[in-house]
Design a protein around this motif. Structure first.
Motif, short mmCIF file in Angstrom:
data_model
loop_
_atom_site.label_atom_id
_atom_site.label_comp_id
_atom_site.label_asym_id
_atom_site.label_seq_id
_atom_site.Cartn_x
_atom_site.Cartn_y
_atom_site.Cartn_z
N TYR A 1 0.78 -1.32 -0.02
CA TYR A 1 0.34 -0.06 0.19
C TYR A 1 0.71 1.26 -0.12
O TYR A 1 1.58 1.41 0.62
N PRO A 2 0.58 2.04 -0.62
CA PRO A 2 1.72 2.98 -0.95
C PRO A 2 1.54 3.77 -0.02
O PRO A 2 2.66 4.58 0.65
N LYS A 3 0.68 4.22 0.91
CA LYS A 3 0.69 4.97 2.04
C LYS A 3 1.47 4.76 3.53
O LYS A 3 2.22 5.52 3.94
N GLU B 1 -8.68 -3.65 -5.79
CA GLU B 1 -10.29 -3.26 -5.26
C GLU B 1 -9.59 -1.92 -3.54
O GLU B 1 -10.28 -1.17 -3.22
N ASP B 2 -9.05 -3.10 -2.62
CA ASP B 2 -8.89 -2.50 -1.72
C ASP B 2 -7.80 -1.16 -2.19
O ASP B 2 -6.32 -1.35 -0.64
N GLY B 3 -6.84 -0.98 -3.55
CA GLY B 3 -5.91 -0.04 -3.71
C GLY B 3 -4.80 -0.57 -2.98
O GLY B 3 -3.45 0.30 -2.94
#
Length: 822
Positions: free
Chosen positions: A419-421, A468-470
Motif C-alpha cells: 500500500y503506497p501510504k 480493489e482495496d488499493g
C-alpha cells in the motif's frame, strides 16, 4: 543472565582459544547488549567478525536461558557482504563460536553461487544466521509471505559498508533496511567499515538521517595502530623520458628475488589484462615457477578462484598475480608480501592491499611499489605521506536513484504487494530518498502501473496492477519471473562464457572485446593463448594455440582514475620536487627522479604551488599543447573537451585530445594562439554546465548511462539465464526509449537521472569546478618548448597506443627517444 555474566562467557571462550579480546570488541559487545545500533570502524584482519557475532549469540542466550536443551528455530540475524568470496570465512568463524557455546545455531550462505536445492531447503527452514549479498536479500523480499521469515529478526550486520556506500548496491541496502525495520520492531543495525574520509556520514546513510536509530547509535573505532611499510622498487637505470608502455614488465627481474625470499606474495595489478600479461611473462621467463604461481581475477571460473584462495591459505603457492578480486575479505593469514604494480589511484585501495600482508593484529604490513613508468615514483612518494597522515578518501552516497526505487517497488509488488501510504514514509526515511516529494512519488507510482506518459499505449510497461482495496501488486506470472531474474544494480557489459571446443569452462569475457575478434584470432585469457573458433549461444568456443603473439583482453573496468585525495597528495609532491633543488629533505623516490627533474627544468619548469603549467611544441604530428592540472584522468577528459570547445569559439580549430592522470594534450594541425587562450580566461568556472553539455556531447554520455537505468528499472529485459539478450540489442532498445523520452517527455525522472548521474558520478562535475577555481588562483606559466619534455612524454605515448599495435608502438617510441636524447 546479567550483562556481566554474558560477557564473561565470551571472555572465557576467548581464553580457551588463547586469545584476548580487543577493547573495540568488548565495546561493541557492550553497546549491542545495551540495544544500540552502530558503525564499527576496524581494519581488515582485526577480528571484526567476532566483535558482532559474539553479542548476537549472547543476546539469544539471555533471552533463552534453557538454550542448551531447546533450540528456537528461525532467522535471527542477517550478515550482508558485498563479495561472495567473503562468505565462507564468516561462516567458519560464526559456526565455531556458536557450536562451542552449545547453542545449536545453524549458519547458512545464500548468494548467486548457492545451488537451487539449498535455496529451496532454506525457504522451508531458515538458518539462524544467514550470510548473503544485497541482491539475494532483495530476492528474499520478492518471495511470498516474506514478513513471516523476518519477523523475529534481531540483527542485521552490513560488512565492508564503505564498499557498498558509494554505489547503487548501497541504495539497495538502505531500502531493504527501511522495510525490515518496520517488520521487526527490535531490529539492531550495525555496519562494519574500513577507514573512509566521511565515517560520520557513512553511519547516517546506514541508519537513516533522522531516525531514532541514529540517536540510539554509537561509532566504535578499533584503535589498532597498523604499521605499514612502503618500499619502492627503483629501476637501476632511469629513463629520462618515461612512458607507460611496458606495464612494469621491464622490472620483472627485480620482483623475482622478492618472490623467492617470501613464503607467499600477492602481486596486485590494476586491470585484468595487466594481470594476464604479468602471469604469462613471469612463467615464460621463469619456468621454474610452474605450479607455484597462479592467477586470480573476477572473470576466471569460480572453481579456479576458490582453489587459488585455498592454496594461499595452506601456503602451497609461492605467488598469485591478481586484481582487486583479492582486495577484500578472503582472510589469508600466511601472506607475507604484497607487490603493487603501477599506481593504485587511491589511498584507501593502497592501504587495503597493504593490509593483506602481516594480516594479524600487531604485525607490520610490507608493500612494495613497482612503477610502470618513472613518474609513478612521485605517486609512491605521495603514498608514503598518505600512510603517515592517514589521508583517506570519502565515499559519496547516491541520492535520488529512482531506478533502484522502481526496481524495489516491483520487488514488493511481486511478493505480497504494498500500500503506497505505508511504504512512502519508509522510503522517505532513507538517506537516498530523504528529499523525495509527493509529486515525484506519484510519478513513480504512475510509472510502475501505467508505464509513464509516453509509454501508456504499450501493455508491456504496465507491470503493477492496483487491486480493489488499493494494494499495488504484480499478478502476471511472466512479469514476476522476469523481474526476479533481473534483481540487482550491477550492470556490466554482457558476459560470454569461454569454453574449449571439447568442453571445459574457462571463465567469462566481456562481449565488447570478443565482438572485435574474428575466427582464427588468438587472444590470451586465464594465462593461456586461445584461438577463437566461433561464438554460439553466448559461448565463446576456443582451442589452445601455440602462436606467440596474441591480443590481450581489456575489460571496461580498466579505466581507473585518481581520487581527489590522491591528486592533492601528488600535487604536494610535485611542489616539493620543484622547491628542493639541492636534494635535501627529498624522499628516496624523488631522489631517483633527479635526472628527469633536471631535464624537465632545462626544457621547461616543474610547476610550484602557485603555478599552472602549459607547454607547447611542434613535431611531425602537428602542434601540441599540454596542460598539467594533476587531477586524474576523468577530470582531464572533461577539462580537455571543455577547453577544446572554448578555443573553437575563438577560432575554428579541431583537436584530438589525449589525457592521463597528470595532464591532457590538445593536438592540432594548426597553431593555437595560446596568449589569446590565457587573455580570454578560458579556465573560468562560469557557464561550466552549459559549456560541458555542448563540448562533451553530454547527450551521448547520458544515453549510455541510460542503458544501466533501463536495465535496473526493468524497462529492458536482459534475457533468461541461458539465453541472454545481446549487448547491442540492449543498447538499441534502451536508446529507443531514451529518444522517446527526449522528444516527448523531457520531465521523465529516469531521463533526467541519466544526465544527473553523468555529471555527478562520471564527469565528477564538483571536482572539475574546484580544479578550475584552483587554476583561476594560480599564475599561468606558458612554456614554448623546442621538443617534448619528460613530463609530456607519457601523455603523447598514451595517444599513440590507441592507434598502434604494441610492437609498432615500441619501435616508434625508440625512434622518438633517440631523437630526443640527441
Amino acid at each position: 543472565m546479567q550483562r556481566k555474566e554474558l560477557i564473561k562467557l565470551a571472555d572465557d571462550w576467548f581464553a580457551n582459544q588463547d586469545w584476548k579480546p580487543f577493547k573495540f570488541q568488548k565495546d561493541t559487545w557492550k553497546a549491542y547488549l545495551q540495544k544500540k545500533n552502530g558503525l564499527l570502524n576496524a581494519p581488515t584482519g582485526s577480528g571484526k567478525t567476532y566483535a558482532l557475532w559474539v553479542p548476537i549469540v549472547l543476546e539469544y542466550i539471555r533471552k533463552n536461558p534453557d538454550y542448551k536443551e531447546k533450540h528456537k528455530k528461525g532467522l535471527k540475524a542477517i550478515w550482508i557482504t558485498p563479495l561472495r568470496a567473503l562468505s565462507v570465512e564468516i561462516q567458519q568463524a560464526a559456526s565455531r563460536f556458536a557450536e562451542e557455546m552449545g547453542t545449536g545455531f545453524t549458519v547458512g550462505i545464500r548468494t548467486g553461487d548457492t545451488p537451487q536445492k539449498e535455496r529451496s531447503a532454506q525457504k522451508r527452514s531458515m538458518p539462524d544466521l544467514l550470510i548473503t549479498t544485497p541482491e539475494s536479500l532483495h530476492l528474499l523480499l520478492s518471495s511470498k509471505n516474506y514478513g513471516k521469515m523476518f519477523k523475529n529478526l534481531d540483527a542485521i550486520v552490513i560488512d565492508e559498508w564503505h564498499e557498498l556506500l558509494g554505489s547503487k548496491r548501497g541504495v539497495q541496502v538502505e531500502l531493504a533496511l527501511s522495510r525490515l525495520k518496520t517488520i521487526s520492531k527490535n531490529l539492531r543495525i550495525w555496519g562494519i567499515s574500513a577507514t573512509i574520509g566521511n565515517l560520520q556520514q557513512a553511519r547516517e546513510v546506514l541508519l537513516g538521517p533522522e531516525s531514532q536509530a541514529l540517536e540510539n547509535s554509537v561509532m566504535i573505532r578499533a584503535d589498532i595502530a597498523k604499521k605499514i611499510e612502503v618500499r619502492s622498487i627503483i629501476p637501476q637505470k632511469m629513463e629520462n623520458f618515461p612512458w607507460r608502455g611496458h606495464l612494469g614488465i621491464h622490472l620483472l627481474e627485480e620482483v623475482v628475488p622478492i618472490i623467492n625470499n617470501s613464503r607467499t606474495t600477492l602481486l596486485f595489478t590494476n586491470t585484468r589484462s595487466q594481470c594476464e600479461i604479468w602471469f604469462q611473462k613471469l612463467l615464460s621467463k621463469h619456468p621454474e615457477f610452474a605450479g607455484e604461481v597462479a592467477m586470480h581475477h573476477g572473470s576466471i571460473n569460480k572453481e579456479t578462484r576458490l582453489w587459488v584462495e585455498e592454496a594461499i591459505r595452506n601456503e602451497s603457492l609461492k605467488a598469485v598475480v591478481c586484481t582487486s578480486s583479492l582486495d577484500l575479505g578472503v582472510d589469508f593469514a600466511p601472506v607475507e608480501t604484497i607487490i603493487q604494480i603501477g599506481g593504485p589511484k587511491g589511498v584507501a585501495r593502497f592501504l587495503q592491499r597493504a593490509g593483506r600482508s602481516g594480516h594479524q593484529p600487531g604485525k607490520t604490513s610490507v608493500i612494495y611499489f613497482l612503477p610502470t613508468h618513472a613518474i609513478e615514483l612521485i605517486e609512491a612518494s605521495a603514498l608514503q605521506k598518505a600512510v603517515e597522515k592517514k589521508a583517506v578518501e570519502d565515499r559519496i552516497p547516491y541520492l535520488m536513484s529512482f531506478d533502484v526505487l522502481v526496481q524495489y517497488l516491483n520487488t514488493l509488488a511481486v511478493s505480497d504487494g504494498f500500500y503506497p501510504k505505508d511504504i512512502f514514509p519508509e522510503i522517505s526515511s532513507t538517506f537516498c530518498f530523504q528529499g523525495i516529494t509527493e509529486e515525484e512519488w506519484l510519478w513513480i507510482l504512475n510509472f510502475i502501473t501505467k508505464g509513464s506518459q509516453s509509454l501508456q499505449a504499450y501493455d508491456e510497461y504496465k507491470k503493477v496492477e492496483i487491486l480493489e482495496d488499493g494494494k499495488f501488486k504484480i499478478t502476471n506470472r511472466g512479469v514476476a519471473m522476469r523481474h526476479r531474474l533481473q534483481i540487482g544494480t550491477i550492470v556490466s557489459d554482457a558476459m560470454l562464457s569461454v569454453k574449449y571446443m571439447k568442453g571445459g569452462y574457462i571463465g567469462t569475457i566481456e562481449e565488447w572485446f570478443i565482438s572485435k575478434l574474428k575466427p582464427g584470432d588468438v587472444f590470451t585469457f586465464a594465462g593461456r593463448n586461445l584461438e577463437l573458433v566461433r561464438i554460439k549461444n553466448m559461448q565463446v568456443l576456443v582451442r589452445k594455440s601455440k602462436k606467440k603473439t596474441s591480443k590481450i583482453p581489456s575489460w571496461m573496468g580498466g579505466r581507473m582514475t585518481f581520487s581527489a585525495q590522491m591528486s592533492e597528495l601528488l600535487r604536494e609532491e610535485m611542489y616539493t620536487a620543484s622547491a628542493l633543488n639541492n636534494g635535501q629533505g627529498r624522499t628516496r623516490e624523488l631522489d631517483a627522479l633527479a635526472g628527469i627533474f633536471k631535464r624537465q627544468k632545462r626544457e621547461s619548469i616543474i610547476p610550484g604551488n602557485d603555478e599552472f603549467l602549459i607547454e607547447t611544441f611542434k613535431t611531425r604530428e602537428g602542434y601540441h599543447a599540454i596542460f598539467y592540472p594533476f587531477e586524474g584522468r576523468f577530470v582531464h577528459e572533461a577539462l580537455g573537451s571543455l577547453l577544446a570547445y572554448r578555443i573553437s569559439l575563438l577560432s575554428p580549430i579541431s583537436f584530438s585530445i589525449a589525457f592521463n592522470d597528470y595532464g591532457f594534450e590538445l593536438l592540432s594541425d594548426q597553431e593555437i594562439d595560446m596568449q589569446q587562450v590565457i587573455d580570454n580566461n578560458l579556465f573560468s568556472a562560469d557557464f561550466l554546465m552549459d559549456d560541458l553539455y555542448k563540448s562533451l556531447n553530454a547527450t551521448e554520455m547520458a544515453r549510455r548511462k541510460f542503458r544501466d537505468i533501463a536495465v535496473i528499472t526493468g524497462l529492458v529485459f536482459t534475457g533468461y539465464p541461458n539465453k541472454l539478450v545481446k549487448s547491442k540489442h540492449l543498447q538499441s532498445n534502451s536508446q529507443l526509449l531514451f529518444s522517446v523520452f527526449r522528444d516527448y517527455e523531457k520531465d521523465n525522472l529516469l531521463y533526467q537521472q541519466a544526465f544527473r548521474e553523468t555529471f555527478e558520478h562520471q564527469l565528477e562535475e564538483g571536482r572539475l569546478r574546484m580544479s578550475l577555481e584552483r587554476i583561476g588562483n594560480q599564475k599561468i606559466v606558458w612554456k614554448q618548448c623546442e621538443k617534448p619534455t619528460p613530463f609530456s612524454f607519457p601523455i603523447i605515448t598514451d595517444r599513440l597506443r590507441e592507434k598502434l599495435s604494441s610492437e609498432k608502438l615500441e619501435d616508434r617510441i625508440r625512434r622518438m627517444l633517440k631523437s630526443l636524447e640527441k
